[in-house]
Design a protein around this motif. Structure first.
Motif, PDB file in Angstrom:
ATOM      1  N   HIS B 349      21.778  -8.926  21.212  1.00 22.32           N
ATOM      2  CA  HIS B 349      20.481  -8.741  21.867  1.00 22.32           C
ATOM      3  C   HIS B 349      20.691  -8.374  23.341  1.00 22.32           C
ATOM      4  O   HIS B 349      21.552  -8.953  24.011  1.00 22.32           O
ATOM      5  CB  HIS B 349      19.692 -10.046  21.761  1.00 22.32           C
ATOM      6  CG  HIS B 349      18.226  -9.881  22.016  1.00 22.32           C
ATOM      7  ND1 HIS B 349      17.718  -9.739  23.277  1.00 22.32           N
ATOM      8  CD2 HIS B 349      17.174  -9.817  21.164  1.00 22.32           C
ATOM      9  CE1 HIS B 349      16.392  -9.612  23.196  1.00 22.32           C
ATOM     10  NE2 HIS B 349      16.047  -9.661  21.930  1.00 22.32           N
ATOM     11  N   TYR B 351      19.013  -9.054  25.876  1.00 26.08           N
ATOM     12  CA  TYR B 351      18.788 -10.193  26.778  1.00 26.08           C
ATOM     13  C   TYR B 351      20.091 -10.963  27.010  1.00 26.08           C
ATOM     14  O   TYR B 351      20.422 -11.334  28.136  1.00 26.08           O
ATOM     15  CB  TYR B 351      17.728 -11.118  26.177  1.00 26.08           C
ATOM     16  CG  TYR B 351      17.489 -12.382  26.968  1.00 26.08           C
ATOM     17  CD1 TYR B 351      16.698 -12.365  28.112  1.00 26.08           C
ATOM     18  CD2 TYR B 351      18.052 -13.590  26.574  1.00 26.08           C
ATOM     19  CE1 TYR B 351      16.476 -13.521  28.838  1.00 26.08           C
ATOM     20  CE2 TYR B 351      17.832 -14.757  27.299  1.00 26.08           C
ATOM     21  CZ  TYR B 351      17.042 -14.716  28.431  1.00 26.08           C
ATOM     22  OH  TYR B 351      16.820 -15.847  29.161  1.00 26.08           O
ATOM     23  N   ASP B 352      20.822 -11.189  25.921  1.00 30.77           N
ATOM     24  CA  ASP B 352      22.082 -11.936  26.029  1.00 30.77           C
ATOM     25  C   ASP B 352      23.094 -11.188  26.901  1.00 30.77           C
ATOM     26  O   ASP B 352      23.786 -11.781  27.723  1.00 30.77           O
ATOM     27  CB  ASP B 352      22.665 -12.187  24.637  1.00 30.77           C
ATOM     28  CG  ASP B 352      21.791 -13.129  23.808  1.00 30.77           C
ATOM     29  OD1 ASP B 352      21.228 -14.070  24.395  1.00 30.77           O
ATOM     30  OD2 ASP B 352      21.677 -12.926  22.591  1.00 30.77           O
ATOM     31  N   THR B 366      17.077  -5.399  31.207  1.00 27.27           N
ATOM     32  CA  THR B 366      17.047  -5.497  29.753  1.00 27.27           C
ATOM     33  C   THR B 366      15.603  -5.596  29.288  1.00 27.27           C
ATOM     34  O   THR B 366      14.740  -6.056  30.029  1.00 27.27           O
ATOM     35  CB  THR B 366      17.793  -6.739  29.244  1.00 27.27           C
ATOM     36  OG1 THR B 366      17.159  -7.905  29.786  1.00 27.27           O
ATOM     37  CG2 THR B 366      19.254  -6.724  29.650  1.00 27.27           C
ATOM     38  N   GLY B 367      15.348  -5.158  28.068  1.00 26.84           N
ATOM     39  CA  GLY B 367      13.999  -5.266  27.510  1.00 26.84           C
ATOM     40  C   GLY B 367      13.444  -3.916  27.117  1.00 26.84           C
ATOM     41  O   GLY B 367      14.196  -2.965  26.888  1.00 26.84           O
ATOM     42  N   LEU B 381      13.932  -2.849  19.766  1.00 25.66           N
ATOM     43  CA  LEU B 381      13.025  -3.714  20.525  1.00 25.66           C
ATOM     44  C   LEU B 381      13.233  -3.565  22.022  1.00 25.66           C
ATOM     45  O   LEU B 381      12.342  -3.808  22.819  1.00 25.66           O
ATOM     46  CB  LEU B 381      13.253  -5.177  20.145  1.00 25.66           C
ATOM     47  CG  LEU B 381      12.655  -5.598  18.804  1.00 25.66           C
ATOM     48  CD1 LEU B 381      13.249  -6.919  18.365  1.00 25.66           C
ATOM     49  CD2 LEU B 381      11.131  -5.697  18.905  1.00 25.66           C
ATOM     50  N   LEU B 411      29.715 -12.708  22.802  1.00 27.53           N
ATOM     51  CA  LEU B 411      28.496 -12.718  21.984  1.00 27.53           C
ATOM     52  C   LEU B 411      28.725 -12.261  20.543  1.00 27.53           C
ATOM     53  O   LEU B 411      27.918 -12.536  19.677  1.00 27.53           O
ATOM     54  CB  LEU B 411      27.429 -11.830  22.628  1.00 27.53           C
ATOM     55  CG  LEU B 411      26.885 -12.370  23.958  1.00 27.53           C
ATOM     56  CD1 LEU B 411      26.191 -11.271  24.735  1.00 27.53           C
ATOM     57  CD2 LEU B 411      25.932 -13.542  23.722  1.00 27.53           C
TER      58      LEU B 411
END
Lengths: 140, 412
Positions: B349, B351-352, B366-367, B381, B411
Motif C-alpha cells: 500500500h 501509505y505504508d 501518497t494517496g 486506489l 513491507l
C-alpha cells in the motif's frame, strides 16, 4: 482477563524494548500480518471507515457482556496499529471501552499515526470503537 | 527592477537559497520530493513577508496616509510584474485570488451564471484534479448543462481524436489541466485551445503544476483564462493568479461582493469597480502579494533553459532507477512529461511506503492526489508520487531509492 489499563501498560513495556524505529515498525508490520482477518462478509460498506490514505473495516459483536472487535485495513502499518487497538480494547465491557483513555499510542511513539493529516482512518476507528461501547451499554 | 540572469544553472548554488533544504528529518537529511503539493521558498520570499509586516504594513487602495500609499504602490507593482512574467497584454488582466481552486470557482460561477444554459456542455479531461471537476459539476447542475469528459490512454495522454469528437456548437467551456499533478503529463494546451475556440468555446487552463517548471506565455497559449497558485511557484500560500483576457473579464459579472470591488453603493443599487478590482472583493492577502513580487524577482533571474535540462535529467534518472524495481509500475508514461513520477508496488500500500520513507527523511506524497476519477481509470486506489523541483538532485534520488528499497524489503 486483564483490564484495559493493564493491557495498555503491557504494550508500552513491550515497545520500550525497541531501540530504533526500524525494529518498531518491523514489529508493527508483523502484527499487521498476524491480525486475524475480518470475515469477508463483514467487509461491507457500513463497516468501512474511509480515510483519505487507507481504508479500515471494523466489526463489533456483543457476547456475554463483552465486545469482540475484528478489523482489517488495506495498509499494513495501519493494520498493525489496529492489532494493538484490538488487543487493548477487545473482550472488554462496553462501559470500559466507552470510558477508556487510550494513552498507549502516544507512549509508544506512534502518535503521528493518529494525526488528522494522516487521514488513515485510525482516528475515526477509535471513535467508532467507543461509539460501540456506548451503544452496547444499553444492551449489556 | 530586473536582475541579471544568473550565469548558468548550478543546483548547489540554488540550494543555498532554500534554507529548509539543509534541515534534517528523523535524523536524516531531508529529501523533499513533494513539490507537486507545495514548493519550498527561497530566503527572499520569507524575508519579504517579514519586512512587510515589520516596516510596511497598511491596508491598500483606501488610505491617504503614507503607509497606505506605499503598500498600494508596492502591491500594484506586483501586478505589473506578474503581467510581464506571464506576457499578458494588460495589467488589469491579472486578478489576484486565494489560489488555483479559487480562480476556477470564480470562473465557473461568473461564466456559468451568464453563459451556461440547459443543453450546453462543459468539457474537462479524465485527469483533472477535483478542483477542476467539482466547481463545473456544481454549476452544470444548477444550469442544466452537461459535463463531458475527454478520455485518456494507458500512458496517461489525452485522446485528441475523442476530444475533437466531443467538441460541438453546444460546447461553451473547455477546462483542462496543463500538467497533470498525478501523472506529470504535459497536455497540448495550445492546440486544444485553438480547437475549442474554432467551435466558439471558451478555454480555462489549470496551470497549477505547469508554472513551477517553466515560465508561461499566456498570449502564446491563447486560452481566455489561465489559473495557478503562488505556493507551488516558490511563493507564499494564499495567493493565486487568475489571468483572463480583458474583454472576457469585463463582460463577466463579479464573483463576490464587498469592499474594493464597488464604485458606488446605495441600498437600491451598486455599480461595480473596474478591472481588476471588480474581482477582488475585500482586503487581499497584501503580505502574500508583496512576497509574490519577491518570488517573481527571484524567478526572473533564473536560467530556465538550464533548469529544464536539469529537471529532465532528474526525471530520466528517477524513471530509470524505479523501473529496475521488480513489481513496480509507473503510472503515467506520457511522451511529454514533467518531473513527476507516480508509482505503485505490487502487494504494498502506498501509505505504508510513505510512512517508512518518511522515517528515512524522504517526503513523498501518497494517496489519490485529489484525482479519484483518474485512479478509477487506472483501477488503483492511490499511488506514491515523487515530484521534483529544480533544487532537487540526483544524490537525493539515490537516497530516495535507498529508502524505497528498504521500505519494500520491510513491507513485502
Amino acid at each position: 482477563m486483564s483490564s484495559i489499563k493493564e493491557r495498555q501498560e503491557e504494550v508500552v513495556e513491550e515497545f520500550s524494548m525497541f531501540e530504533d524505529w526500524m525494529d518498531k515498525y518491523e514489529y508493527l508490520i508483523s502484527l499487521g500480518k498476524e491480525l486475524p482477518l475480518i470475515e469477508e462478509s463483514k467487509k461491507v460498506e457500513e463497516n468501512i471507515i474511509k480515510g483519505c490514505q487507507s481504508r479500515v473495516w471494523l466489526d463489533a459483536q456483543l457476547q456475554d457482556g463483552k465486545i469482540y472487535f475484528t478489523a482489517d485495513s488495506d495498509a499494513i502499518i495501519t493494520k498493525g496499529i489496529i492489532a494493538l487497538m484490538i488487543r487493548v480494547l477487545s473482550e472488554s465491557s462496553p462501559k470500559d471501552i466507552a470510558e477508556t483513555d487510550l494513552h498507549f499510542v502516544d507512549e509508544i511513539g506512534l502518535k503521528e499515526h493518529l494525526s488528522p493529516t494522516r487521514s488513515n482512518g485510525l482516528v475515526s476507528m477509535i471513535k467508532k470503537m467507543k461509539t460501540y461501547g456506548i451503544a452496547f451499554q444499553a444492551k449489556a | 527592477m530586473s536582475q541579471a540572469v544568473r550565469q548558468k544553472f548550478n543546483v548547489e548554488e540554488i540550494r543555498k537559497d532554500f534554507p529548509i533544504l539543509s534541515r534534517k528529518v528523523n535524523g536524516k537529511p531531508l529529501v523533499y520530493f513533494d513539490n507537486g503539493a507545495t514548493s519550498q521558498k527561497p530566503d527572499v520570499v520569507a524575508d519579504a513577508i517579514s519586512l512587510y509586516y515589520k516596516h510596511e504594513n497598511s491596508n491598500i487602495h483606501r488610505g491617504v496616509h503614507t503607509l497606505s500609499q506605499e503598500a498600494t504602490t508596492a502591491y500594484e507593482q506586483v501586478r505589473e510584474k506578474m503581467q510581464q512574467y506571464l506576457s499578458a497584454e494588460h495589467k488589469e488582466e491579472i486578478i489576484f485570488t486565494k489560489g488555483t481552486t479559487d480562480g476556477i470557482n470564480l470562473i465557473a460561477s461568473s461564466f456559468g451564471k451568464h453563459h451556461l444554459k440547459e443543453g450546453d456542455e462543459v468539457i474537462i479531461s479524465a485527469m483533472e484534479h477535483h478542483s477542476n471537476i467539482v466547481p463545473w459539476q456544481m454549476i452544470c447542475e444548477e444550469k442544466g448543462a452537461t459535463l463531458k469528459v475527454i478520455p485518456i490512454n494507458d500512458q496517461g495522454e489525452i485522446d485528441l481524436e475523442a476530444y475533437k469528437g466531443l467538441l460541438s456548437s453546444r460546447t461553451k467551456m473547455v477546462s483542462i489541466v496543463h500538467i497533470s499533478n498525478t501523472l506529470g503529463t504535459i497536455n497540448p494546451v495550445k492546440e486544444m485551445t485553438a480547437l475549442a475556440q474554432e467551435k466558439g468555446a471558451v478555454v480555462l487552463i489549470d496551470g497549477a503544476q505547469s508554472v513551477p517548471h517553466k515560465p508561461i506565455n499566456v498570449q502564446e497559449i491563447g486560452a481566455e483564462f489561465y489559473v495557478f497558485s503562488m505556493h507551488k511557484l516558490f511563493g507564499p500560500t494564499g495567493v493565486g493568479v487568475l489571468y483572463g483576457k480583458k474583454e472576457w473579464l469585463d463582460a463577466l459579472p463579479p464573483y463576490q461582493g464587498g469592499g474594493d470591488m464597488i464604485k458606488t453603493v446605495t441600498f437600491e443599487r451598486t455599480t461595480y469597480n473596474e478591472l481588476p478590482h471588480k474581482f477582488e472583493a475585500g482586503t487581499p492577502n497584501i503580505a502574500g502579494g508583496i512576497a509574490t513580487g519577491a518570488a517573481l524577482d527571484y524567478l526572473n533571474q533564473l536560467d530556465w533553459e538550464g533548469i529544464q535540462l536539469h529537471e529532465q535529467s532528474l526525471l530520466d534518472y528517477g524513471t530509470e532507477k524505479l523501473k529496475q524495481i521488480e513489481g513496480l509500475r509507473i503510472i503515467g508514461e506520457a511522451a511529454q512529461k514533467a518531473s513527476v513520477i507516480s508509482f505503485v508496488v505490487d502487494g504494498i500500500h502506498a501509505y505504508d511506503l510513505g510512512v517508512i520513507m518518511d522515517k528515512m527523511g524522504v517526503a513523498v506524497r501518497t494517496g489519490h492526489h485529489c484525482t479519484q476519477p483518474l485512479m478509477n481509470r487506472f483501477g488503483i486506489l492511490g499511488t506514491a508520487r515523487a515530484s521534483f523541483a529544480f533544487y532537487n538532485t540526483k544524490e537525493e534520488i539515490d537516497q530516495f531509492m535507498e529508502a524505497l528499497h528498504r521500505a519494500i524489503k520491510m513491507l513485502k
